[in-house]
Scaffold this motif. Structure first.
Motif, PDB file in Angstrom:
ATOM      1  N   MET A  32       3.394 -11.077  44.162  1.00 25.12           N
ATOM      2  CA  MET A  32       2.567  -9.878  44.382  1.00 25.12           C
ATOM      3  C   MET A  32       3.430  -8.643  44.643  1.00 25.12           C
ATOM      4  O   MET A  32       3.130  -7.558  44.143  1.00 25.12           O
ATOM      5  CB  MET A  32       1.611 -10.108  45.560  1.00 25.12           C
ATOM      6  CG  MET A  32       0.494 -11.084  45.255  1.00 25.12           C
ATOM      7  SD  MET A  32      -0.625 -11.207  46.677  1.00 25.12           S
ATOM      8  CE  MET A  32      -1.822 -12.410  46.075  1.00 25.12           C
ATOM      9  N   LEU A  33       4.513  -8.816  45.415  1.00 22.77           N
ATOM     10  CA  LEU A  33       5.405  -7.677  45.688  1.00 22.77           C
ATOM     11  C   LEU A  33       6.232  -7.344  44.451  1.00 22.77           C
ATOM     12  O   LEU A  33       6.513  -6.177  44.164  1.00 22.77           O
ATOM     13  CB  LEU A  33       6.304  -7.980  46.893  1.00 22.77           C
ATOM     14  CG  LEU A  33       7.106  -6.805  47.448  1.00 22.77           C
ATOM     15  CD1 LEU A  33       6.202  -5.622  47.801  1.00 22.77           C
ATOM     16  CD2 LEU A  33       7.912  -7.219  48.667  1.00 22.77           C
TER      17      LEU A  33
ATOM     18  N   VAL B 277      11.252  -4.251  40.551  1.00 17.88           N
ATOM     19  CA  VAL B 277      12.431  -3.730  41.256  1.00 17.88           C
ATOM     20  C   VAL B 277      12.844  -4.741  42.329  1.00 17.88           C
ATOM     21  O   VAL B 277      14.038  -5.025  42.516  1.00 17.88           O
ATOM     22  CB  VAL B 277      12.130  -2.345  41.876  1.00 17.88           C
ATOM     23  CG1 VAL B 277      13.266  -1.904  42.789  1.00 17.88           C
ATOM     24  CG2 VAL B 277      11.901  -1.313  40.763  1.00 17.88           C
ATOM     25  N   LEU B 278      11.856  -5.296  43.040  1.00 19.63           N
ATOM     26  CA  LEU B 278      12.117  -6.386  43.987  1.00 19.63           C
ATOM     27  C   LEU B 278      11.646  -7.677  43.312  1.00 19.63           C
ATOM     28  O   LEU B 278      10.453  -7.892  43.132  1.00 19.63           O
ATOM     29  CB  LEU B 278      11.362  -6.151  45.304  1.00 19.63           C
ATOM     30  CG  LEU B 278      11.794  -4.899  46.084  1.00 19.63           C
ATOM     31  CD1 LEU B 278      10.887  -4.677  47.287  1.00 19.63           C
ATOM     32  CD2 LEU B 278      13.254  -4.992  46.521  1.00 19.63           C
ATOM     33  N   PRO B 279      12.572  -8.537  42.895  1.00 24.89           N
ATOM     34  CA  PRO B 279      12.200  -9.698  42.086  1.00 24.89           C
ATOM     35  C   PRO B 279      11.741 -10.894  42.921  1.00 24.89           C
ATOM     36  O   PRO B 279      12.241 -11.149  44.010  1.00 24.89           O
ATOM     37  CB  PRO B 279      13.502 -10.039  41.355  1.00 24.89           C
ATOM     38  CG  PRO B 279      14.571  -9.610  42.312  1.00 24.89           C
ATOM     39  CD  PRO B 279      14.028  -8.411  43.052  1.00 24.89           C
TER      40      PRO B 279
ATOM     41  N   ILE C 265       3.428 -16.859  45.378  1.00 25.45           N
ATOM     42  CA  ILE C 265       2.337 -16.009  44.894  1.00 25.45           C
ATOM     43  C   ILE C 265       2.268 -14.684  45.656  1.00 25.45           C
ATOM     44  O   ILE C 265       1.933 -13.654  45.102  1.00 25.45           O
ATOM     45  CB  ILE C 265       0.996 -16.773  45.064  1.00 25.45           C
ATOM     46  CG1 ILE C 265       0.991 -18.077  44.240  1.00 25.45           C
ATOM     47  CG2 ILE C 265      -0.187 -15.895  44.702  1.00 25.45           C
ATOM     48  CD1 ILE C 265      -0.203 -18.989  44.520  1.00 25.45           C
ATOM     49  N   ASN C 266       2.601 -14.684  46.930  1.00 27.05           N
ATOM     50  CA  ASN C 266       2.235 -13.672  47.911  1.00 27.05           C
ATOM     51  C   ASN C 266       3.198 -12.476  47.921  1.00 27.05           C
ATOM     52  O   ASN C 266       3.991 -12.296  46.996  1.00 27.05           O
ATOM     53  CB  ASN C 266       2.211 -14.353  49.279  1.00 27.05           C
ATOM     54  CG  ASN C 266       3.339 -15.368  49.405  1.00 27.05           C
ATOM     55  OD1 ASN C 266       3.354 -16.397  48.733  1.00 27.05           O
ATOM     56  ND2 ASN C 266       4.321 -15.067  50.215  1.00 27.05           N
TER      57      ASN C 266
ATOM     58  N   ILE D 193      -3.529  -4.581  43.642  1.00 23.64           N
ATOM     59  CA  ILE D 193      -2.103  -4.623  43.287  1.00 23.64           C
ATOM     60  C   ILE D 193      -1.929  -3.803  42.011  1.00 23.64           C
ATOM     61  O   ILE D 193      -2.253  -4.250  40.917  1.00 23.64           O
ATOM     62  CB  ILE D 193      -1.622  -6.078  43.079  1.00 23.64           C
ATOM     63  CG1 ILE D 193      -1.985  -6.961  44.265  1.00 23.64           C
ATOM     64  CG2 ILE D 193      -0.103  -6.099  42.853  1.00 23.64           C
ATOM     65  CD1 ILE D 193      -1.740  -8.444  44.031  1.00 23.64           C
ATOM     66  N   ASP D 194      -1.460  -2.577  42.204  1.00 24.94           N
ATOM     67  CA  ASP D 194      -1.292  -1.637  41.100  1.00 24.94           C
ATOM     68  C   ASP D 194       0.145  -1.122  41.168  1.00 24.94           C
ATOM     69  O   ASP D 194       0.603  -0.699  42.235  1.00 24.94           O
ATOM     70  CB  ASP D 194      -2.296  -0.484  41.265  1.00 24.94           C
ATOM     71  CG  ASP D 194      -2.466   0.315  39.985  1.00 24.94           C
ATOM     72  OD1 ASP D 194      -1.863  -0.066  38.960  1.00 24.94           O
ATOM     73  OD2 ASP D 194      -3.204   1.314  40.015  1.00 24.94           O
TER      74      ASP D 194
END
Length: 313
Positions: A235-236, A243-245, A195-196, A278-279
């Motif tokens: 979240m990232l 872009v970062l999966p 999730i994080n 988180i936008d």
């Protein structure tokens, strides 16, 4: 399949060979969502002592452990018994029991409602000392990895610092008990994404962790004993517009005699501050990669949504 396909990096290069390190690390995450980190500076003694304390707790009788289960707490702190957490969409619960250690914050903090006080098992005095120390060490290492990823995304090096300094991060000692029957339908941890922001896994040296490649193939990733496995969370992924999966992974049941042995692992789930919005980063929105998330969401709102899906809320 050779686990070397998922690379391992020497994080001391962040201080000596920064540009090349940031590019190699970021490119690896772009492909895999996973990487190994070594030379991380967390002492083997702290890791070993932490594991001994955690194992001592899991060896306690059920009645002793269950007194630390907090009904209605969503598993946020203390003990979660065997067979509760279920991967999103899975038919069976995971084969594990675990404990949650969170960030210690002042009880008059604006985040206190979202981040309860820690509880500690009186039966294992070393649990609190080692748990706090490992939490702090992984929090520091996680911040360094995020600094490298910020630079990779053309953000300031310390972009994440004031967004994670009160992060609702969790250290989760896990016990997967021995599997004593051949017809069990469950796996130790069903296929899922975290999730994080990022997850740091201590103790991935036991076989079982598998990562799903872009081609849909399951790739085993068994790290060296001195390596911490770090993966991207949802979240990232959301913040970087994929872009970062955040890569699907699971913990499979070993075959034969290995199944009769317990497995222990301790992930650290690094979260943003509960009110972080988180936008999608504007720099990640392109004609080829339009914004996948037009509606921003707070870290706490997203966390609660996901905890309901995995039956912890």
């Amino acid at each position: 399949m050779n686990s070397a396909r998922i690379p391992t990096f020497d994080i001391s290069r962040f201080d000596t060979d920064r540009d090349a390190f940031v590019k190699e690390l970021g490119d690896a995450y772009r492909q895999w969502g996973f990487a190994g980190i070594r030379n991380h500076g967390i002492s083997p003694e702290l890791i070993d002592d932490s594991y001994k304390a955690f194992q001592s707790f899991f060896a306690l009788p059920e009645e002793a452990k269950k007194q630390y289960h907090i009904p209605g707490g969503g598993g946020a702190r203390g003990y979660t018994p065997f067979g509760v957490e279920t991967a999103k969409g899975a038919k069976y619960s995971d084969l594990k029991e675990f404990w949650h250690i969170g960030r210690d914050i002042p009880r008059d903090s604006k985040y206190a409602d979202d981040m309860p006080a820690n509880v500690w098992p009186a039966e294992v005095p070393a649990f609190e000392e080692k748990g706090r120390a490992l939490y702090a060490a992984l929090d520091t290492l996680g911040s360094k990895v995020l600094s490298a990823l910020a630079l990779y995304m053309n953000l300031p090096e310390h972009y994440f610092q004031d967004k994670t300094n009160f992060g609702n991060s969790i250290l989760r000692p896990i016990h997967y008990p021995p599997i004593t029957t051949d017809d069990i339908p469950n796996v130790r941890a069903g296929a899922h994404e975290d999730i994080n922001l990022i997850t740091l896994l201590v103790g991935a040296s036991a076989a079982g962790l598998e990562v799903k490649s872009h081609d849909g193939e399951w790739v085993p990733f068994t790290a060296e004993a001195d390596t911490i496995v770090v993966n991207i969370g949802d979240m990232l992924q959301r913040l970087t517009n994929h872009v970062l999966p955040s890569t699907t992974h699971r913990v499979v049941n070993p075959q034969g005699e290995a199944a009769r042995r317990p497995r222990y692992s301790t992930p650290f789930f690094l979260h943003p501050n509960p009110d972080f919005l988180i936008d999608v980063l504007p720099s990640t929105i392109t004609p080829d990669n339009p914004s996948r998330y037009p509606e921003p969401i707070t870290a706490q709102g997203y966390l609660e949504e996901r905890l309901r899906e995995i039956k912890l809320k």
